[in-house]
Write a protein that holds these residues in place. Structure first.
Motif, PDB file in Angstrom:
ATOM      1  N   GLY A   2       0.680  -1.096  -0.015  1.00 16.79           N
ATOM      2  CA  GLY A   2       0.065  -0.014  -0.096  1.00 16.79           C
ATOM      3  C   GLY A   2       0.679   1.241  -0.188  1.00 16.79           C
ATOM      4  N   ARG A   3       0.457   2.299  -0.395  1.00 21.13           N
ATOM      5  CA  ARG A   3       1.118   3.425  -0.526  1.00 21.13           C
ATOM      6  C   ARG A   3       0.309   4.413   0.678  1.00 21.13           C
ATOM      7  NH1 ARG A   3      -2.553   6.664  -3.446  1.00 21.13           N
ATOM      8  NH2 ARG A   3      -3.419   5.604  -5.412  1.00 21.13           N
ATOM      9  N   PRO A   4       0.907   5.400   1.399  1.00 19.23           N
ATOM     10  CA  PRO A   4       0.320   6.270   2.159  1.00 19.23           C
ATOM     11  C   PRO A   4      -0.807   6.957   1.637  1.00 19.23           C
ATOM     12  CG  PRO A   4       2.705   6.402   2.311  1.00 19.23           C
ATOM     13  CD  PRO A   4       2.487   5.722   1.165  1.00 19.23           C
ATOM     14  N   ALA A   5      -1.908   7.327   2.321  1.00 14.84           N
ATOM     15  CA  ALA A   5      -2.913   8.076   2.069  1.00 14.84           C
ATOM     16  C   ALA A   5      -2.549   9.462   1.810  1.00 14.84           C
ATOM     17  CB  ALA A   5      -4.108   7.955   2.890  1.00 14.84           C
ATOM     18  N   VAL A   6      -3.224  10.151   1.104  1.00 21.44           N
ATOM     19  CA  VAL A   6      -2.853  11.549   0.912  1.00 21.44           C
ATOM     20  C   VAL A   6      -4.385  12.174   1.065  1.00 21.44           C
ATOM     21  CG1 VAL A   6      -2.645  13.609  -0.503  1.00 21.44           C
ATOM     22  CG2 VAL A   6      -0.975  11.431  -0.980  1.00 21.44           C
ATOM     23  N   THR A   7      -4.536  13.211   2.333  1.00 18.29           N
ATOM     24  CA  THR A   7      -5.773  13.844   2.383  1.00 18.29           C
ATOM     25  C   THR A   7      -5.623  15.190   2.363  1.00 18.29           C
ATOM     26  OG1 THR A   7      -4.885  14.004   4.909  1.00 18.29           O
ATOM     27  CG2 THR A   7      -6.090  11.995   4.134  1.00 18.29           C
ATOM     28  N   LEU A   8      -6.886  15.939   1.865  1.00 19.76           N
ATOM     29  CA  LEU A   8      -6.936  17.333   1.955  1.00 19.76           C
ATOM     30  C   LEU A   8      -8.259  17.606   2.496  1.00 19.76           C
ATOM     31  CD1 LEU A   8      -6.270  20.157   0.661  1.00 19.76           C
ATOM     32  CD2 LEU A   8      -7.477  19.459  -1.283  1.00 19.76           C
ATOM     33  N   ALA A   9      -8.331  18.584   3.592  1.00 21.65           N
ATOM     34  CA  ALA A   9      -9.692  18.905   4.187  1.00 21.65           C
ATOM     35  C   ALA A   9      -9.654  20.335   4.450  1.00 21.65           C
ATOM     36  CB  ALA A   9      -9.487  18.070   5.697  1.00 21.65           C
ATOM     37  N   PHE A  10     -10.988  21.007   4.255  1.00 24.42           N
ATOM     38  CA  PHE A  10     -11.365  22.375   4.382  1.00 24.42           C
ATOM     39  C   PHE A  10     -12.305  22.304   5.761  1.00 24.42           C
ATOM     40  CE2 PHE A  10     -14.264  25.815   3.595  1.00 24.42           C
ATOM     41  CZ  PHE A  10     -13.364  26.757   3.537  1.00 24.42           C
ATOM     42  N   ASP A  11     -11.945  23.376   6.570  1.00 22.11           N
ATOM     43  CA  ASP A  11     -12.998  23.886   7.544  1.00 22.11           C
ATOM     44  C   ASP A  11     -13.308  25.315   7.525  1.00 22.11           C
ATOM     45  OD1 ASP A  11     -13.288  21.282   8.903  1.00 22.11           O
ATOM     46  OD2 ASP A  11     -11.071  21.513   9.662  1.00 22.11           O
ATOM     47  N   HIS A  12     -14.358  25.542   7.741  1.00 21.60           N
ATOM     48  CA  HIS A  12     -14.813  26.854   7.858  1.00 21.60           C
ATOM     49  C   HIS A  12     -15.556  27.270   9.099  1.00 21.60           C
ATOM     50  CE1 HIS A  12     -15.817  31.269   6.634  1.00 21.60           C
ATOM     51  NE2 HIS A  12     -16.884  30.852   6.814  1.00 21.60           N
ATOM     52  N   GLY A  13     -15.348  28.091   9.984  1.00 18.97           N
ATOM     53  CA  GLY A  13     -16.250  28.373  11.300  1.00 18.97           C
ATOM     54  C   GLY A  13     -17.190  29.136  11.027  1.00 18.97           C
ATOM     55  N   MET A  14     -18.421  28.408  11.159  1.00 22.28           N
ATOM     56  CA  MET A  14     -19.712  28.928  11.198  1.00 22.28           C
ATOM     57  C   MET A  14     -20.533  29.514  12.045  1.00 22.28           C
ATOM     58  SD  MET A  14     -19.999  28.719   7.936  1.00 22.28           S
ATOM     59  CE  MET A  14     -22.097  28.687   7.591  1.00 22.28           C
ATOM     60  N   TRP A  15     -20.658  28.752  13.336  1.00 22.74           N
ATOM     61  CA  TRP A  15     -21.218  29.381  14.446  1.00 22.74           C
ATOM     62  C   TRP A  15     -20.439  29.286  15.652  1.00 22.74           C
ATOM     63  CZ3 TRP A  15     -22.696  25.182  11.260  1.00 22.74           C
ATOM     64  CH2 TRP A  15     -23.888  25.485  10.193  1.00 22.74           C
ATOM     65  N   ASP A  16     -20.605  30.460  16.331  1.00 18.62           N
ATOM     66  CA  ASP A  16     -19.976  30.498  17.745  1.00 18.62           C
ATOM     67  C   ASP A  16     -20.605  30.022  18.571  1.00 18.62           C
ATOM     68  OD1 ASP A  16     -17.537  32.258  17.418  1.00 18.62           O
ATOM     69  OD2 ASP A  16     -18.728  33.915  17.123  1.00 18.62           O
ATOM     70  N   ILE A  17     -20.373  29.271  19.630  1.00 19.71           N
ATOM     71  CA  ILE A  17     -21.025  28.760  20.854  1.00 19.71           C
ATOM     72  C   ILE A  17     -20.569  29.460  22.024  1.00 19.71           C
ATOM     73  CG2 ILE A  17     -21.626  26.597  22.075  1.00 19.71           C
ATOM     74  CD1 ILE A  17     -21.141  24.925  19.799  1.00 19.71           C
ATOM     75  N   GLU A  18     -21.105  30.598  22.324  1.00 21.03           N
ATOM     76  CA  GLU A  18     -20.655  31.682  23.221  1.00 21.03           C
ATOM     77  C   GLU A  18     -19.057  31.699  23.875  1.00 21.03           C
ATOM     78  OE1 GLU A  18     -23.287  31.595  26.595  1.00 21.03           O
ATOM     79  OE2 GLU A  18     -24.968  31.265  25.372  1.00 21.03           O
ATOM     80  N   ASP A  19     -18.566  31.301  24.615  1.00 21.21           N
ATOM     81  CA  ASP A  19     -17.104  31.172  25.099  1.00 21.21           C
ATOM     82  C   ASP A  19     -16.867  29.797  24.871  1.00 21.21           C
ATOM     83  OD1 ASP A  19     -16.893  33.843  25.580  1.00 21.21           O
ATOM     84  OD2 ASP A  19     -17.411  33.559  27.587  1.00 21.21           O
ATOM     85  N   ALA A  20     -17.628  28.789  24.702  1.00 21.68           N
ATOM     86  CA  ALA A  20     -17.233  27.215  24.761  1.00 21.68           C
ATOM     87  C   ALA A  20     -16.275  26.908  23.260  1.00 21.68           C
ATOM     88  CB  ALA A  20     -18.361  26.519  24.587  1.00 21.68           C
ATOM     89  N   GLY A  21     -16.688  27.447  22.103  1.00 19.02           N
ATOM     90  CA  GLY A  21     -15.913  27.017  20.900  1.00 19.02           C
ATOM     91  C   GLY A  21     -16.727  27.683  19.448  1.00 19.02           C
ATOM     92  N   VAL A  22     -16.486  26.857  18.439  1.00 28.07           N
ATOM     93  CA  VAL A  22     -17.065  27.420  17.218  1.00 28.07           C
ATOM     94  C   VAL A  22     -17.291  25.818  16.589  1.00 28.07           C
ATOM     95  CG1 VAL A  22     -16.485  28.225  14.954  1.00 28.07           C
ATOM     96  CG2 VAL A  22     -15.606  29.303  17.035  1.00 28.07           C
ATOM     97  N   ILE A  23     -18.414  25.843  15.811  1.00 30.97           N
ATOM     98  CA  ILE A  23     -18.596  24.954  14.984  1.00 30.97           C
ATOM     99  C   ILE A  23     -18.392  25.319  13.521  1.00 30.97           C
ATOM    100  CG2 ILE A  23     -20.327  23.368  13.778  1.00 30.97           C
ATOM    101  CD1 ILE A  23     -22.053  23.469  16.709  1.00 30.97           C
TER     102      ILE A  23
END
Length: 179
Positions: free
Chosen positions: A46-67
């Motif tokens: 097998g050859r190692p996998a190649v990955t590409l991911a994209f994330d965009h912050g959409m919603w604040d959850i007050e001071d707890a974090g972001v979705i």
């Protein structure tokens, strides 16, 4: 040569200032990584996998974090050769993903821990030559993933990342760019 490049990159990251902000609403990030270990199957080499991911912050959850929401693309492959025949499998995974980026580590703003879900489609291509006795037992189909990961920002826009989960690979690691 690989060792020289590795140590040059590590030295450059060591002298970069550690001034980063946590992942926020409106922030986007792209991960480019190499995956190790797979649950997709395959024989031989097998050859190692190649990955590409994209994330965009959409919603604040007050001071707890972001979705965040985003996308995922991964590719891995295997080949098997024996006397009289050869087989090749190629896996392409395309998916949509969502993640929760936790802001609980205020004293370490360089850290971006997250956990998420992905829904994707696994496209499998198969080829063989010679006397093929095994056939293709791996098919394309819908799949899902639960993953946990983290980014460590060396600057406002550059990070290293690692993720564990069920995707094209069990462990993905690489670089991330925030914009």
């Amino acid at each position: 040569m690989k060792k020289v490049i590795f140590f040059a990159v590590m030295a450059a990251m060591a002298v970069m200032p550690l001034s980063a902000q946590q992942f926020q609403k409106g922030t986007s990030a792209v991960n480019l990584g190499i995956g190790l270990g797979t649950v997709l199957g395959g024989l031989g080499t097998g050859r190692p996998a190649v990955t590409l991911a994209f994330d965009h912050g959409m919603w604040d959850i007050e001071d707890a974090g972001v979705i965040s929401i985003g996308g995922y693309f991964g590719n891995a492959g295997y080949s098997y050769k024996d006397a009289g025949f050869s087989q090749k499998w190629n896996y392409w995974l395309v998916g949509a993903r969502g993640a929760y980026h936790h802001h609980g580590f205020k004293s370490v703003p360089q850290l971006d821990p997250y956990v998420g879900l992905m829904l994707g489609y696994n496209i499998v291509t198969y080829s063989s030559s010679g006397t093929d006795v095994g056939g293709n037992t791996y098919g394309s189909g819908i799949g899902y993933s639960i993953f946990i990961g983290s980014r460590w920002f060396f600057s406002d826009n550059f990070a290293a990342f690692a993720e564990l989960g069920y995707g094209i690979a069990v462990l993905n690691a690489g670089v991330s760019f925030k914009f």
